[in-house]
Design an enzyme around this catalytic site. Structure first.
Site, PDB file in Angstrom:
ATOM      1  N   LEU A 127      53.351   7.687  22.295  1.00 18.36           N
ATOM      2  CA  LEU A 127      53.914   7.641  21.073  1.00 18.36           C
ATOM      3  C   LEU A 127      52.831   8.124  20.100  1.00 18.36           C
ATOM      4  O   LEU A 127      52.885   8.688  19.207  1.00 18.36           O
ATOM      5  CB  LEU A 127      54.446   6.509  20.834  1.00 18.36           C
ATOM      6  CG  LEU A 127      55.691   6.172  21.376  1.00 18.36           C
ATOM      7  CD1 LEU A 127      55.859   4.631  21.082  1.00 18.36           C
ATOM      8  CD2 LEU A 127      56.728   6.885  20.907  1.00 18.36           C
TER       9      LEU A 127
ATOM     10  N   VAL B  60      49.502   4.241  22.287  1.00 16.28           N
ATOM     11  CA  VAL B  60      50.639   3.499  22.129  1.00 16.28           C
ATOM     12  C   VAL B  60      51.877   4.268  23.022  1.00 16.28           C
ATOM     13  O   VAL B  60      51.776   5.402  22.856  1.00 16.28           O
ATOM     14  CB  VAL B  60      51.058   3.313  20.730  1.00 16.28           C
ATOM     15  CG1 VAL B  60      52.718   2.586  20.815  1.00 16.28           C
ATOM     16  CG2 VAL B  60      50.077   2.665  19.916  1.00 16.28           C
TER      17      VAL B  60
ATOM     18  N   GLY C  44      41.859   5.918  17.505  1.00 15.29           N
ATOM     19  CA  GLY C  44      40.647   5.533  18.092  1.00 15.29           C
ATOM     20  C   GLY C  44      40.426   4.482  18.666  1.00 15.29           C
ATOM     21  O   GLY C  44      39.760   4.284  19.858  1.00 15.29           O
ATOM     22  N   GLN C  45      41.448   3.775  18.728  1.00 13.30           N
ATOM     23  CA  GLN C  45      41.384   2.322  19.367  1.00 13.30           C
ATOM     24  C   GLN C  45      42.131   2.185  20.653  1.00 13.30           C
ATOM     25  O   GLN C  45      41.923   1.254  21.391  1.00 13.30           O
ATOM     26  CB  GLN C  45      41.788   1.050  18.377  1.00 13.30           C
ATOM     27  CG  GLN C  45      41.127   1.046  17.216  1.00 13.30           C
ATOM     28  CD  GLN C  45      41.987   1.455  15.936  1.00 13.30           C
ATOM     29  OE1 GLN C  45      43.170   2.155  16.509  1.00 13.30           O
ATOM     30  NE2 GLN C  45      41.733   1.170  14.894  1.00 13.30           N
TER      31      GLN C  45
ATOM     32  N   LYS D 246      51.098  -1.269  23.472  1.00 19.19           N
ATOM     33  CA  LYS D 246      49.728  -0.860  22.653  1.00 19.19           C
ATOM     34  C   LYS D 246      48.627  -1.005  24.051  1.00 19.19           C
ATOM     35  O   LYS D 246      48.440  -2.599  24.241  1.00 19.19           O
ATOM     36  CB  LYS D 246      49.559  -1.459  21.716  1.00 19.19           C
ATOM     37  CG  LYS D 246      48.640  -0.711  20.576  1.00 19.19           C
ATOM     38  CD  LYS D 246      49.037  -1.367  19.319  1.00 19.19           C
ATOM     39  CE  LYS D 246      47.888  -1.175  18.191  1.00 19.19           C
ATOM     40  NZ  LYS D 246      47.825  -1.624  16.883  1.00 19.19           N
TER      41      LYS D 246
ATOM     42  N   ASP E  57      44.757  -4.002   6.074  1.00 25.56           N
ATOM     43  CA  ASP E  57      44.939  -2.695   6.389  1.00 25.56           C
ATOM     44  C   ASP E  57      46.191  -1.992   5.790  1.00 25.56           C
ATOM     45  O   ASP E  57      47.040  -1.274   6.592  1.00 25.56           O
ATOM     46  CB  ASP E  57      44.460  -2.391   7.810  1.00 25.56           C
ATOM     47  CG  ASP E  57      44.100  -0.812   8.062  1.00 25.56           C
ATOM     48  OD1 ASP E  57      43.918  -0.104   6.837  1.00 25.56           O
ATOM     49  OD2 ASP E  57      44.029  -0.235   8.994  1.00 25.56           O
TER      50      ASP E  57
END
Ligand SMILES: *[C@@H]1O[C@H](CO)[C@@H](O)[C@H](O)[C@H]1NC(C)=O
Ligand SMILES: *[C@@H]1O[C@H](CO)[C@@H](O)[C@H](O)[C@H]1NC(C)=O
Ligand SMILES: *[C@@H]1O[C@H](CO)[C@@H](O)[C@H](O)[C@H]1NC(C)=O
Ligand SMILES: *[C@@H]1O[C@H](CO)[C@@H](O)[C@H](O)[C@H]1NC(C)=O
Ligand SMILES: *[C@@H]1O[C@H](CO)[C@@H](O)[C@H](O)[C@H]1NC(C)=O
Ligand SMILES: *[C@@H]1O[C@H](CO)[C@@H](O)[C@H](O)[C@H]1NC(C)=O
Ligand SMILES: *[C@@H]1O[C@H](CO)[C@@H](O)[C@H](O)[C@H]1NC(C)=O
Length: 757
Positions: free
Chosen positions: A432, A440, A436-437, A454, A551
């Site tokens: 999806l 998903v 960077g991390q 995730k 964030d």
């Protein structure tokens, strides 16, 4: 082996049961009355609606008498009449009772007294069977006819019977003395009787005043001398038989009319010999009701035609016999049967074959055994690894925390197999979003729930405890505008998070994607703002432990199928003790949304979230991006662009055309002023999130929300499933995780959360 045999036997037994059950039950249409009194009602006959093929096949079941009576209806000049049915045969005949259907002609010394001659004149739908009935007349001065005089079908037949005295008459013999019988013309329908006499019974009046005529099933009436003097003879009941059929067409014509053709699978059409309509019949080897479809007969069960030792094979419509290996013959009882084959002389070859077969079998067993052992060891190793990873990932801590917080039912531990199955082995086309991390993936749980899984790319072991803490906290947030964490998986190399799936993309996409036909009215924007504010306010003040999101930005706000906001991505969030007012951490966040005060001091306060939210409001107001290179250098940042416009009183110039279209409403101005306050450089002068939420809610309810307000209750919301695609974009370029303006003081305040998420 014994088990297998039993299984086969059971299956055969079950099959036999079904077969007999269907052949008994399939007489009537499924769901229709199959019996009335003692009478079976096979389709095409039925008790109304679609149970009967046509109204000619309608049976009324009269339950007033005991036992109940099946009545066949037929039309007369006005309305209808009924006859009692005794038996319906699928071979094309129906036996009825001749109640009142006996013609009589009576005399006294003064001549004819009465003459009743109406037979079943109106029962015209079916022909009176010419093979199963006899026209019978009794009397000693009797000329009796049966006639059918419908247009084009004039038939007539009859017989005469005379006797001098009662002594001439013989019991049981209907051969012209006191009683006569004759065959019925083929295809006769709707008949009546006619009588005549030579001498008005004058010479036999003492023992025979009346002549009687009737149709009776062949063999069902035994003449008795006493019947001649019985003046109530016409009250008697006799069975008689009618031929029934389907329609009026013959087979050739009916087969052309495929829509109404009544013969179903495995049946054939036959023309009855009275040339009216057609009948259906199961083809050889099949049984059942041809008007509903015929089933295969298992001849192996019923006929037993194979010899001892022979095996019977049932095939659709047929069967065959054969002998097992080692025997010869055809396996038939009437044929050569089965005899044992004589052993061949080449016993050496057999020995060799046995030897080869035996050794290869041994080798096979060995290979299978080794393979099994290897698999078992591998599985044990895998399980150990999983357990190790689970422990390393803080699984035990997680279990302890969850059970102590009573939240085990809220967040679930998923197994790695479950998630692998849900995401189709982390298939490329299930992705999806990619950031960077991590990735998903869209997945579907066995219970049909759509979820977002995730999976981060790296994991920093030292933060695992905090990571678990975060899962525990998140799983306890129960707010309709916060994405729900469903659970996690700890037995993989990197922990996996499982969220509810939100179908309508991000708020950023909603605001900035020009191509799509989104409902971007002011009312919806205001509602989204109020929902986001309510969620953040809840995190700040209502949740059991205050949580700072850290964030807030439009691409971290998701929209569900009704464009309701869902705050997501708590990767950088922190929970703080109530008495703490700020956190000192690495500066994390996104350019354009970052509180300048926090940037300077690296102290994150609840007002930093307020600042970021202020930027989201301005985005909603202007439709502009937080950072845009299309604006002049000093206006790149949306905040300076907005603040300068507000100072110069040019709000109308910068609000989105969609909003400006209807002029500058009071609420728009009020919201802009609220944003201005949120964006105050000095955090102390910014309102709290709670104040912002209350203000937005007040503005929203005052103006009246045009969006359907039938918002579901929270519990409802979390079971809702979404199926559309979720544009989960999380761009790494916007983050600057490694901009380490690190902790200055208060080393006791440690961040609680894994920074890589
Ligand atoms: C069955 O008979 C009833 C009564 O005559 C009639 O109303 C009904 O239409 C018939 N069903 C069919 C399928 O013709
Ligand atoms: C029979 O009776 C009718 C009157 O019912 C009479 O007209 C006729 O003449 C009689 N016939 C004989 C043969 O007696
Ligand atoms: C049948 O009989 C009726 C009177 O019973 C008569 O009117 C008709 O013409 C006859 N039809 C034929 C074909 O003989
Ligand atoms: C004929 O049968 C009836 C009863 O069926 C009986 O009463 C009668 O006596 C019999 N008559 C003769 C002559 O056998
Ligand atoms: C008629 O008589 C025969 C021979 O006596 C007997 O078998 C049969 O059952 C009788 N039928 C009826 C309807 O009484
Ligand atoms: C069926 O009827 C048609 C027309 O009525 C006729 O031409 C045909 O010969 C008939 N077929 C049979 C097998 O009776
Ligand atoms: C034995 O009987 C079956 C069925 O009755 C038949 O099909 C078969 O041809 C017969 N075989 C011989 C050898 O007569």
């Amino acid at each position: 082996m014994a088990f297998l045999c039993m299984f086969i036997k059971l299956t055969l037994f079950a099959a036999a049961l079904t077969l007999t059950a269907t052949s008994a039950a399939s007489q009537a249409k499924p769901g229709c009355q199959s019996h009335c009194g003692g009478v079976t009602i096979p389709y095409p006959f039925g008790t109304g609606g679609s149970c009967n093929l046509s109204s000619r096949h309608f049976i009324r079941c009269d339950t007033t008498p005991n036992p109940a009576q099946a009545l066949l209806r037929y039309p007369v000049t006005m309305g209808y009449a009924e006859v009692q049915v005794l038996h319906i045969s699928l071979d094309g005949y129906v036996r009825i009772s001749s109640n009142g259907d006996i013609g009589s002609d009576c005399y006294s010394s003064s001549g004819r007294v009465s003459d009743s001659s109406i037979g079943l004149y109106w029962l015209y739908d079916f022909a009176i069977s010419h093979t199963r009935n006899k026209f019978t007349a009794i009397g000693c001065d009797t000329i009796a006819y049966i006639t059918s005089s419908r247009i084009g079908l004039n038939y007539s037949t009859g017989c005469l019977t005379f006797c001098g005295s009662v002594n001439d008459v013989i019991n049981g013999s209907c051969s012209g003395i006191g009683c006569c019988q004759t065959a019925i013309p083929r295809g006769m329908r709707g008949y009546q009787f006619n009588f005549d006499s030579r001498e008005n019974h004058s010479s036999v009046l003492n023992f025979n005043p009346c002549s009687y005529g009737f149709v009776v099933e062949d063999g069902a009436y035994n003449f008795s001398v006493s019947d001649l003097s019985d003046t109530n003879f016409n009250k008697r009941e006799f069975p008689l038989v009618f031929d029934w059929s389907i329609g009026t067409q013959n087979c050739t014509e009916a087969q052309r009319d495929t829509q109404n053709y009544a013969c179903k699978e495995n049946s054939a059409c036959i023309n009855p010999d009275n040339n009216a309509g057609y009948l259906c019949k199961c083809v050889d080897g099949f049984q059942g009701n041809p008007y509903l479809g015929c089933q295969d007969i298992n001849e192996c069960e019923t006929l037993k035609l194979c010899s001892v030792g022979g095996t019977c094979y049932n095939t659709p419509g047929s069967y065959s016999c054969s002998c097992p290996t080692g025997f010869e013959g055809d396996g038939w009882k009437n044929g050569t049967g089965c005899t044992q084959t004589k052993p061949r002389p080449e016993s050496f070859t057999i020995l060799l074959v046995t030897l080869v077969l035996g050794s290869s079998l041994g080798l096979l067993v060995l290979i299978v055994g080794v393979w099994w052992l290897y698999n078992t060891l591998q599985r044990r190793k895998n399980n150990k690894l999983k357990q190790k990873l689970f422990e390393r990932n803080g699984g035990l801590l997680f279990q302890k925390k969850m059970s102590s917080e009573g939240g085990l039912d809220k967040a679930k531990l998923f197994s790695s197999e479950q998630l692998e199955a849900a995401t189709d082995q982390y298939n490329e086309n299930r992705i999806l979003g990619r950031g960077g991390q991590g990735m998903v993936y869209k997945g579907m749980l066995p219970d049909g729930r759509i979820v977002a899984v995730k999976k981060s790319t790296t994991v920093n072991e030292s933060f695992l405890e905090q990571f678990i803490n975060e899962i525990v906290i998140l799983s306890q947030i129960d707010h309709r505008n916060v994405v729900k964490l469903l659970g996690c998986c700890l037995e993989t190399e990197v922990p996996l998070l499982v969220y509810e799936f939100i179908p309508n993309g991000t708020l950023s996409h909603f605001i900035h994607d020009q191509n799509e036909e989104y409902p971007r009215s002011w009312d919806i924007r205001l509602r989204i703002a109020a929902e986001v504010a309510s969620a953040i306010s809840y995190l700040h003040s209502s949740a059991s432990v205050p949580i700072y999101h850290r964030d807030i930005k439009s691409s971290n706000i998701l929209l569900d199928e009704k464009f309701r906001a869902k705050v997501s991505d708590f990767g950088t969030s922190r929970s703080v003790n109530i008495d703490q007012t700020h956190l000192t951490t690495q500066v994390l966040g996104t350019f354009g949304y970052l509180d300048p005060e926090y940037f300077r001091s690296s102290q994150f306060t609840e007002k930093s979230d307020v600042y970021s939210f202020g930027v989201v409001i301005v985005e909603l107001l202007t439709g502009q991006k937080a950072i845009s290179t299309s604006r002049p250098e000093e206006m790149r940042g949306l905040v300076s662009y907005f603040m300068s416009a507000m100072e110069e009183n040019r709000l109308l110039d910068i609000v989105d055309s969609e909003i400006a279209k209807y002029g500058l409403k009071d609420e728009v101005v009020a919201v802009a002023q609220l944003a201005q306050r949120c964006l105050n450089l000095d955090g102390r002068h910014r309102p709290t999130m709670k104040e912002v939420a209350i203000e937005l809610e007040r503005l929203r309810t005052r103006q009246g929300d045009v969006v359907p307000t039938n918002q579901p209750k929270q519990s409802e919301l979390f079971v809702r499933k979404a199926t559309e695609s979720w544009d989960f974009t999380s761009s790494s370029t916007e983050h600057y995780t490694n901009c380490s303006i690190t902790s200055t003081s208060e080393s006791d305040v440690r961040p609680l959360m894994l920074d890589t998420f």
